[in-house]
Design a protein around this motif. Sequence first.
Motif, PDB file in Angstrom:
ATOM      1  N   SER A 103       0.829  -1.210   0.000  1.00  0.00           N
ATOM      2  CA  SER A 103       0.000   0.000   0.000  1.00  0.00           C
ATOM      3  C   SER A 103       0.860   1.255   0.000  1.00  0.00           C
ATOM      4  CB  SER A 103      -0.952  -0.006   1.194  1.00  0.00           C
ATOM      5  OG  SER A 103      -0.225  -0.096   2.403  1.00  0.00           O
ATOM      6  N   ASP A 104       1.998   1.204   0.657  1.00  0.00           N
ATOM      7  CA  ASP A 104       2.920   2.353   0.659  1.00  0.00           C
ATOM      8  C   ASP A 104       3.540   2.547  -0.717  1.00  0.00           C
ATOM      9  OD1 ASP A 104       4.101   1.563   3.985  1.00  0.00           O
ATOM     10  OD2 ASP A 104       2.456   2.859   3.340  1.00  0.00           O
ATOM     11  N   ILE A 105       3.828   1.449  -1.405  1.00  0.00           N
ATOM     12  CA  ILE A 105       4.357   1.561  -2.769  1.00  0.00           C
ATOM     13  C   ILE A 105       3.334   2.264  -3.644  1.00  0.00           C
ATOM     14  CG2 ILE A 105       4.997   0.252  -4.828  1.00  0.00           C
ATOM     15  CD1 ILE A 105       6.229  -1.836  -2.918  1.00  0.00           C
ATOM     16  N   ARG A 106       2.099   1.868  -3.518  1.00  0.00           N
ATOM     17  CA  ARG A 106       1.038   2.473  -4.334  1.00  0.00           C
ATOM     18  C   ARG A 106       0.848   3.943  -3.996  1.00  0.00           C
ATOM     19  NH1 ARG A 106      -2.789  -2.862  -3.664  1.00  0.00           N
ATOM     20  NH2 ARG A 106      -1.973  -4.011  -5.458  1.00  0.00           N
ATOM     21  N   ASN A 107       1.194   4.331  -2.767  1.00  0.00           N
ATOM     22  CA  ASN A 107       1.101   5.732  -2.357  1.00  0.00           C
ATOM     23  C   ASN A 107       2.413   6.475  -2.562  1.00  0.00           C
ATOM     24  OD1 ASN A 107      -1.589   5.491  -1.546  1.00  0.00           O
ATOM     25  ND2 ASN A 107      -1.000   4.795   0.496  1.00  0.00           N
ATOM     26  N   ASN A 108       3.362   5.809  -3.256  1.00  0.00           N
ATOM     27  CA  ASN A 108       4.672   6.396  -3.539  1.00  0.00           C
ATOM     28  C   ASN A 108       5.432   6.739  -2.267  1.00  0.00           C
ATOM     29  OD1 ASN A 108       6.538   7.046  -5.536  1.00  0.00           O
ATOM     30  ND2 ASN A 108       6.024   9.217  -5.454  1.00  0.00           N
ATOM     31  N   GLU A 109       5.228   5.982  -1.238  1.00  0.00           N
ATOM     32  CA  GLU A 109       5.961   6.193   0.017  1.00  0.00           C
ATOM     33  C   GLU A 109       7.128   5.217   0.044  1.00  0.00           C
ATOM     34  OE1 GLU A 109       1.919   7.537   2.430  1.00  0.00           O
ATOM     35  OE2 GLU A 109       3.073   5.804   3.109  1.00  0.00           O
ATOM     36  N   ILE A 110       8.099   5.492  -0.812  1.00  0.00           N
ATOM     37  CA  ILE A 110       9.260   4.628  -0.984  1.00  0.00           C
ATOM     38  C   ILE A 110      10.333   4.984   0.037  1.00  0.00           C
ATOM     39  CG2 ILE A 110      11.106   3.932  -2.552  1.00  0.00           C
ATOM     40  CD1 ILE A 110       8.340   2.948  -3.376  1.00  0.00           C
ATOM     41  N   GLU A 111      10.924   3.961   0.625  1.00  0.00           N
ATOM     42  CA  GLU A 111      11.959   4.212   1.619  1.00  0.00           C
ATOM     43  C   GLU A 111      13.364   4.200   0.995  1.00  0.00           C
ATOM     44  OE1 GLU A 111      11.323   2.085   5.190  1.00  0.00           O
ATOM     45  OE2 GLU A 111      13.230   2.684   6.105  1.00  0.00           O
ATOM     46  N   TYR A 112      13.621   3.233   0.132  1.00  0.00           N
ATOM     47  CA  TYR A 112      14.928   3.153  -0.519  1.00  0.00           C
ATOM     48  C   TYR A 112      14.756   2.926  -2.018  1.00  0.00           C
ATOM     49  CZ  TYR A 112      16.587   2.274   4.247  1.00  0.00           C
ATOM     50  OH  TYR A 112      16.842   2.358   5.594  1.00  0.00           O
ATOM     51  N   TRP A 113      15.631   3.558  -2.788  1.00  0.00           N
ATOM     52  CA  TRP A 113      15.703   3.355  -4.231  1.00  0.00           C
ATOM     53  C   TRP A 113      17.089   2.829  -4.590  1.00  0.00           C
ATOM     54  CZ3 TRP A 113      11.873   3.877  -7.771  1.00  0.00           C
ATOM     55  CH2 TRP A 113      10.748   4.635  -7.430  1.00  0.00           C
ATOM     56  N   GLY A 114      17.123   1.976  -5.605  1.00  0.00           N
ATOM     57  CA  GLY A 114      18.402   1.607  -6.178  1.00  0.00           C
ATOM     58  C   GLY A 114      18.821   2.643  -7.210  1.00  0.00           C
TER      59      GLY A 114
END
Length: 123
Positions: A103-114
Amino acid sequence: QKQLVESGGGLVQPGGSLRLSCAASGFSLEHYAIAWFRQAPGKAREGLSCIGSTDNSAYYAASVGNRFTITRDNAKNAVFLQMDSLTSEDTAVYFCATASAISDIRNNEIEYWGQGTQVTVSA
């Protein structure tokens, strides 16, 4: 230092396959939902697939349908994206990302990016 590192990109002919890897260092992926995104030149970032942390539920964008498969290996602290039947439309930089839940991914609440890995599909 907590980071995600993608690998496995490269040049492949149309109809070919690639397997992307997303390895974590400095933290465990086990309790995170993981997603794969891509961004082609001049286009917006596109969410492709994500996998949950608890039951490994997997979701896919319509654009990749059943051509892509996301899996995770907690023992290796990594997530993979198997990509088959590639076309030129799949040419892009591919990124993995983590969040606490799908659900956080869908809300663009990303914690880490490669940092991304380039995939080029061309004859």
